[in-house]
Enzyme design. Sequence first.
Site, PDB file in Angstrom:
ATOM      1  N   GLY A   9       7.905  75.521 -64.470  1.00 32.76           N
ATOM      2  CA  GLY A   9       7.297  74.334 -65.087  1.00 32.76           C
ATOM      3  C   GLY A   9       8.314  73.264 -65.452  1.00 32.76           C
ATOM      4  N   GLY A  10       9.602  73.570 -65.306  1.00 33.41           N
ATOM      5  CA  GLY A  10      10.654  72.629 -65.697  1.00 33.41           C
ATOM      6  C   GLY A  10      10.866  71.532 -64.657  1.00 33.41           C
ATOM      7  N   ARG A  11      11.748  70.580 -65.001  1.00 32.13           N
ATOM      8  CA  ARG A  11      12.044  69.472 -64.064  1.00 32.13           C
ATOM      9  C   ARG A  11      12.534  70.021 -62.723  1.00 32.13           C
ATOM     10  NH1 ARG A  11      13.156  67.248 -68.975  1.00 32.13           N
ATOM     11  NH2 ARG A  11      14.951  68.601 -69.195  1.00 32.13           N
ATOM     12  N   MET A  12      13.526  70.924 -62.776  1.00 26.80           N
ATOM     13  CA  MET A  12      14.054  71.488 -61.526  1.00 26.80           C
ATOM     14  C   MET A  12      13.097  72.505 -60.918  1.00 26.80           C
ATOM     15  SD  MET A  12      16.593  70.075 -60.252  1.00 26.80           S
ATOM     16  CE  MET A  12      16.817  71.289 -58.972  1.00 26.80           C
ATOM     17  N   GLY A  97      21.476  77.684 -60.551  1.00 25.75           N
ATOM     18  CA  GLY A  97      21.889  76.288 -60.772  1.00 25.75           C
ATOM     19  C   GLY A  97      22.067  75.987 -62.244  1.00 25.75           C
ATOM     20  N   THR A  98      21.676  76.938 -63.091  1.00 27.22           N
ATOM     21  CA  THR A  98      21.770  76.776 -64.552  1.00 27.22           C
ATOM     22  C   THR A  98      23.190  76.383 -64.969  1.00 27.22           C
ATOM     23  OG1 THR A  98      20.131  78.531 -64.743  1.00 27.22           O
ATOM     24  CG2 THR A  98      21.419  78.028 -66.722  1.00 27.22           C
ATOM     25  N   GLY A 122      27.410  74.530 -60.382  1.00 23.75           N
ATOM     26  CA  GLY A 122      26.986  73.490 -61.331  1.00 23.75           C
ATOM     27  C   GLY A 122      26.342  72.324 -60.625  1.00 23.75           C
ATOM     28  N   HIS A 154      23.890  61.526 -67.846  1.00 20.39           N
ATOM     29  CA  HIS A 154      22.627  62.184 -67.506  1.00 20.39           C
ATOM     30  C   HIS A 154      21.511  61.681 -68.416  1.00 20.39           C
ATOM     31  CE1 HIS A 154      25.249  65.145 -65.481  1.00 20.39           C
ATOM     32  NE2 HIS A 154      24.179  65.411 -64.749  1.00 20.39           N
ATOM     33  N   LYS A 158      18.938  66.230 -71.371  1.00 24.67           N
ATOM     34  CA  LYS A 158      19.955  67.257 -71.045  1.00 24.67           C
ATOM     35  C   LYS A 158      20.599  67.804 -72.312  1.00 24.67           C
ATOM     36  CE  LYS A 158      23.790  68.213 -67.916  1.00 24.67           C
ATOM     37  NZ  LYS A 158      23.177  69.477 -67.449  1.00 24.67           N
ATOM     38  N   THR A 165      28.574  69.931 -63.493  1.00 26.19           N
ATOM     39  CA  THR A 165      29.281  69.209 -62.426  1.00 26.19           C
ATOM     40  C   THR A 165      30.615  68.669 -62.928  1.00 26.19           C
ATOM     41  OG1 THR A 165      27.123  68.522 -61.617  1.00 26.19           O
ATOM     42  CG2 THR A 165      29.035  67.370 -60.718  1.00 26.19           C
TER      43      THR A 165
HETATM   44  N1  LIG Z   1      23.215  73.062 -60.310  1.00 20.59           N
HETATM   45  C1  LIG Z   1      22.491  71.961 -60.076  1.00 20.59           C
HETATM   46  O1  LIG Z   1      22.533  71.367 -58.973  1.00 20.59           O
HETATM   47  C2  LIG Z   1      21.586  71.466 -61.145  1.00 20.59           C
HETATM   48  C3  LIG Z   1      21.507  72.154 -62.328  1.00 20.59           C
HETATM   49  N2  LIG Z   1      20.618  71.788 -63.289  1.00 20.59           N
HETATM   50  C4  LIG Z   1      20.548  72.654 -64.466  1.00 20.59           C
HETATM   51  O2  LIG Z   1      19.336  73.405 -64.407  1.00 20.59           O
HETATM   52  C5  LIG Z   1      18.923  73.747 -65.730  1.00 20.59           C
HETATM   53  C6  LIG Z   1      17.472  73.324 -65.934  1.00 20.59           C
HETATM   54  O3  LIG Z   1      17.369  71.921 -65.906  1.00 20.59           O
HETATM   55  P1  LIG Z   1      15.948  71.197 -66.050  1.00 20.59           P
HETATM   56  O4  LIG Z   1      15.001  71.664 -64.993  1.00 20.59           O
HETATM   57  O5  LIG Z   1      16.234  69.755 -66.183  1.00 20.59           O
HETATM   58  O6  LIG Z   1      15.462  71.780 -67.482  1.00 20.59           O
HETATM   59  P2  LIG Z   1      13.985  72.043 -68.007  1.00 20.59           P
HETATM   60  O7  LIG Z   1      14.107  72.289 -69.461  1.00 20.59           O
HETATM   61  O8  LIG Z   1      13.082  70.958 -67.517  1.00 20.59           O
HETATM   62  O9  LIG Z   1      13.548  73.396 -67.255  1.00 20.59           O
HETATM   63  C7  LIG Z   1      14.005  74.682 -67.577  1.00 20.59           C
HETATM   64  C8  LIG Z   1      12.802  75.608 -67.482  1.00 20.59           C
HETATM   65  O10 LIG Z   1      13.240  76.965 -67.562  1.00 20.59           O
HETATM   66  C9  LIG Z   1      12.346  77.622 -68.445  1.00 20.59           C
HETATM   67  N3  LIG Z   1      12.925  78.832 -69.009  1.00 20.59           N
HETATM   68  C10 LIG Z   1      13.856  78.972 -69.981  1.00 20.59           C
HETATM   69  N4  LIG Z   1      14.048  80.272 -70.259  1.00 20.59           N
HETATM   70  C11 LIG Z   1      13.222  80.986 -69.439  1.00 20.59           C
HETATM   71  C12 LIG Z   1      12.950  82.360 -69.250  1.00 20.59           C
HETATM   72  N5  LIG Z   1      13.566  83.303 -69.979  1.00 20.59           N
HETATM   73  N6  LIG Z   1      12.031  82.728 -68.331  1.00 20.59           N
HETATM   74  C13 LIG Z   1      11.398  81.812 -67.598  1.00 20.59           C
HETATM   75  N7  LIG Z   1      11.595  80.466 -67.732  1.00 20.59           N
HETATM   76  C14 LIG Z   1      12.504  80.065 -68.644  1.00 20.59           C
HETATM   77  C15 LIG Z   1      12.057  76.578 -69.516  1.00 20.59           C
HETATM   78  O11 LIG Z   1      10.945  76.947 -70.297  1.00 20.59           O
HETATM   79  P3  LIG Z   1      10.874  76.501 -71.862  1.00 20.59           P
HETATM   80  O12 LIG Z   1      10.653  75.020 -71.838  1.00 20.59           O
HETATM   81  O13 LIG Z   1       9.704  77.312 -72.358  1.00 20.59           O
HETATM   82  O14 LIG Z   1      12.190  76.893 -72.484  1.00 20.59           O
HETATM   83  C16 LIG Z   1      11.817  75.357 -68.633  1.00 20.59           C
HETATM   84  O15 LIG Z   1      10.507  75.300 -68.130  1.00 20.59           O
HETATM   85  C17 LIG Z   1      19.930  73.070 -66.664  1.00 20.59           C
HETATM   86  O16 LIG Z   1      20.932  74.001 -67.004  1.00 20.59           O
HETATM   87  C18 LIG Z   1      20.521  71.969 -65.796  1.00 20.59           C
HETATM   88  O17 LIG Z   1      21.768  71.520 -66.192  1.00 20.59           O
HETATM   89  C19 LIG Z   1      19.795  70.732 -63.132  1.00 20.59           C
HETATM   90  C20 LIG Z   1      19.837  69.998 -61.974  1.00 20.59           C
HETATM   91  C21 LIG Z   1      20.729  70.301 -60.898  1.00 20.59           C
HETATM   92  O1  LIG Z   2      20.699  68.731 -66.210  1.00 22.71           O
HETATM   93  C1  LIG Z   2      20.671  68.039 -65.159  1.00 22.71           C
HETATM   94  O2  LIG Z   2      19.764  67.253 -64.917  1.00 22.71           O
HETATM   95  C2  LIG Z   2      21.753  68.221 -64.183  1.00 22.71           C
HETATM   96  N1  LIG Z   2      22.587  69.193 -64.369  1.00 22.71           N
HETATM   97  C3  LIG Z   2      23.656  69.578 -63.534  1.00 22.71           C
HETATM   98  C4  LIG Z   2      24.958  69.486 -64.289  1.00 22.71           C
HETATM   99  O3  LIG Z   2      25.015  69.919 -65.445  1.00 22.71           O
HETATM  100  O4  LIG Z   2      25.933  69.010 -63.723  1.00 22.71           O
HETATM  101  C5  LIG Z   2      23.649  68.892 -62.189  1.00 22.71           C
HETATM  102  C6  LIG Z   2      23.080  67.513 -62.149  1.00 22.71           C
HETATM  103  O5  LIG Z   2      24.066  66.582 -62.456  1.00 22.71           O
HETATM  104  C7  LIG Z   2      21.808  67.358 -62.986  1.00 22.71           C
END
Ligand SMILES: NC(=O)C1=CN([C@@H]2O[C@H](COP(=O)(O)OP(=O)(O)OC[C@H]3O[C@@H](n4cnc5c(N)ncnc54)[C@H](OP(=O)(O)O)[C@@H]3O)[C@@H](O)[C@H]2O)C=CC1
Ligand SMILES: O=C(O)C1=N[C@H](C(=O)O)C[C@H](O)C1
Length: 267
Positions: A9-12, A97-98, A122, A154, A158, A165
């Site tokens: 359900g999250g952005r990613m 990707g976390t 990252g 960002h 965030k 990154t």
């Molecule tokens: N490596 C890359 O290329 C990128 C990395 N990222 C990273 O990805 C991560 C997520 O970003 P983003 O999508 O923006 O964040 P969001 O908060 O939109 O999404 C994270 C989702 O994960 C859920 N979640 C957390 N804990 C659990 C669990 N135990 N079981 C199941 N679901 C869970 C959250 O639920 P809840 O809201 O209930 O906590 C939420 O829906 C961040 O660490 C970000 O930095 C982002 C973009 C690119």
């Molecule tokens: O949280 C984000 O959105 C992103 N997180 C990653 C990071 O921590 O570098 C990658 C991207 O820049 C987006």
Amino acid sequence: MRLVVVGAGGRMGRALTRAVTDAAGADVAAAIEQEGSPFLGQDAGELAGVGALNVPVTDDPLSAFAKADGVLDFTAPKASIWFAELAAQARIVHVIGTTGWTPEEETPLRAAARHARIIKSGNMSLGVNLLASLVRKAAAALDADFDIEVLEMHHKHKVDAPSGTALLLGEAAAEGRGIDLQTHSVRSRDGIMDPRKTGDIGFATLRGGSVIGEHSVIFAGEGERIELTHRAEDRQLFARGAVKAALWGFDQKPGFYSMADVLGLDT
Ligand SMILES: NC(=O)C1=CN([C@@H]2O[C@H](COP(=O)(O)OP(=O)(O)OC[C@H]3O[C@@H](n4cnc5c(N)ncnc54)[C@H](OP(=O)(O)O)[C@@H]3O)[C@@H](O)[C@H]2O)C=CC1
Ligand SMILES: O=C(O)C1=N[C@H](C(=O)O)C[C@H](O)C1
């Protein structure tokens, strides 16, 4: 390849569902959120805006992983550690990707990689991983009189800083220069302090609005400055990279891999 999207359900999570749906050779096998999430029971495809996939979001990763070939995980470090343990039990691919990790939190991932194929980065984009190679080369070519600063911006939601990154780029700069990032990084500046130490790598963080992700590595010398910049314009970029990593991981042995391995970039 049958892929589980955790944090669906999250952005990613939503971007990942769209990317898997678009990819040849991959399907969304299950979608996971945590207990109490408002997304439980909703269809992952509807959440992602691609129409019904008949994949309801559940809070049962154990059953989901048992029937899958891989997991796409952009959630939070504690959740990703648990998912890595489950991926190891199921002997499947785990794409992480976390961001926002402490060094201690990475230890259980290395243990899980004895049985799972873990690909962690990252940043899953080609552009940033290429940028890291360029930063490594620039840092190796320039002497320590060039001060290195990493600047990132960002969106306002965030929660971790510096970004994954920024740390990846800082590591690349430190490797190029042959120094340890931990003992040479400056992560905050405030008030009166000693002047900048030669050889330090500084980090600066901006947060606001809907910025997807912007990173610059600045090499500041006497009378000249080199700036290497990447701007992400669409979250799908990271999601496509994650699916590519999962498909690549399918044929690999258990182990701990990076996106540079997936893309065949030198490190
Ligand atoms: N490596 C890359 O290329 C990128 C990395 N990222 C990273 O990805 C991560 C997520 O970003 P983003 O999508 O923006 O964040 P969001 O908060 O939109 O999404 C994270 C989702 O994960 C859920 N979640 C957390 N804990 C659990 C669990 N135990 N079981 C199941 N679901 C869970 C959250 O639920 P809840 O809201 O209930 O906590 C939420 O829906 C961040 O660490 C970000 O930095 C982002 C973009 C690119
Ligand atoms: O949280 C984000 O959105 C992103 N997180 C990653 C990071 O921590 O570098 C990658 C991207 O820049 C987006």
